[in-house]
Design a protein around this motif. Sequence first.
Motif, short mmCIF file in Angstrom:
data_model
loop_
_atom_site.label_atom_id
_atom_site.label_comp_id
_atom_site.label_asym_id
_atom_site.label_seq_id
_atom_site.Cartn_x
_atom_site.Cartn_y
_atom_site.Cartn_z
N VAL A 211 0.11 -31.65 -30.97
CA VAL A 211 0.58 -31.64 -32.36
C VAL A 211 0.85 -30.22 -32.83
CG1 VAL A 211 0.04 -32.28 -34.74
CG2 VAL A 211 -0.64 -33.79 -32.86
N ALA A 212 -0.06 -29.28 -32.52
CA ALA A 212 0.15 -27.89 -32.92
C ALA A 212 1.38 -27.31 -32.24
CB ALA A 212 -1.09 -27.05 -32.57
N ALA A 213 1.61 -27.67 -30.97
CA ALA A 213 2.80 -27.19 -30.26
C ALA A 213 4.08 -27.70 -30.91
CB ALA A 213 2.74 -27.61 -28.79
N ILE A 214 4.07 -28.97 -31.33
CA ILE A 214 5.23 -29.54 -32.02
C ILE A 214 5.51 -28.80 -33.32
CG2 ILE A 214 6.07 -31.59 -33.24
CD1 ILE A 214 4.60 -33.28 -31.13
N PHE A 215 4.46 -28.52 -34.08
CA PHE A 215 4.62 -27.77 -35.33
C PHE A 215 5.20 -26.38 -35.06
CE2 PHE A 215 1.00 -30.13 -37.75
CZ PHE A 215 1.81 -31.26 -37.81
N GLU A 216 4.74 -25.74 -33.98
CA GLU A 216 5.20 -24.39 -33.65
C GLU A 216 6.64 -24.40 -33.15
OE1 GLU A 216 4.70 -20.24 -33.33
OE2 GLU A 216 3.24 -21.70 -34.08
#
Length: 349
Positions: A211-216
């Motif tokens: 999820v954090a990678a998608i946001f980034e």
Amino acid sequence: MNGTLKSLCYGAVGGLAFFLLDLPLAWMMGSMCLTTVLALRGMTLQVHDGLRKVMTAVLGVMLGSSFSPGLFQNLSVWQNGLALLTLNVVLSMIVIYWYYRKIGGFDPITAYFSSAPGGFNVMYEVGEAKGGDGRAIALIHATRILFLVMTVPLAFRYGADIQSGASELDLIGNWGDLEGYLWLSLAAVVGYVGGGLIRLPASHLMGPLAVAAIFEITGITSAKPPMLIVYAAQLVIGTAIGLRFLGTTWHEIRHIIVLSLGSTVVMMLLAVLLSYFATSFVGVSIPGLILALSPGGLAEMSLVALALGIDVAFVSIMHVIRITAIISIVPLAYPTVSKLWDRQKPDPS
């Protein structure tokens, strides 16, 4: 919870000592080393499993926030990296299986599940259920991870011209970017819950990371967690690694530990050799490939990459693929492999 607090206090003493000595991954390595010694000496220690999972989720957010929008522009890097990873895992299991059978004297089941370069908990549970020596399998894998986390950061710090990427993060963070931290918190919560619901491998790490990678990657946020949280994650994870040796003594397990050290050295030599010859083929630096192929834990090797600023996204994703493949394929392949063993047995008649 008092036992957890006591354990983390001991871990913090080791972490502080390593921090003052300016060693890499100080809070993880220091806490791990001290609690390992205490565990082998019979001291009663523990780390609350819920806290470990929460801090693993925090680590997942840290790793995911290191991804970049242009991550997958060069798909050949990922395709070639996957091919190299597959070759490494297959060769490693063949060589190490032979090592444990001929040199270690293990039975076929124990040797098979001990030779897998990952999947600690699954290899232990399935191997014991199939009739292998569960204690030996667990100690083999625990020693492998412990040895790698103790040596790999030091080797990169003092054996290669690599600067730590940790200086890019402030100790207490940039709280002017409160919105960014809210997005990271959302990634942790959604990833933690969602990863468990869809049964991701290492879900408490992989869910928040994804999820954090998608946001980034999508540009929703470019916030990075405060370094203080990085240190806290190192402390909890390092202490938990050290406590894997609870209930054992050096006298009881020294033979298995020596065997595990030998097999780990062989696996690392194979990883280094493949990395050296395949760096131009994959398009990733030799240090990045070595970390990606190292048979260490997903969280631990990814944290090493994060701390040293070495191809973090590539290292993390390769370890995710490695662990997923091992967990999915190695237990399923056991019946086929066992049939091959039966065919090789001499006919009693």
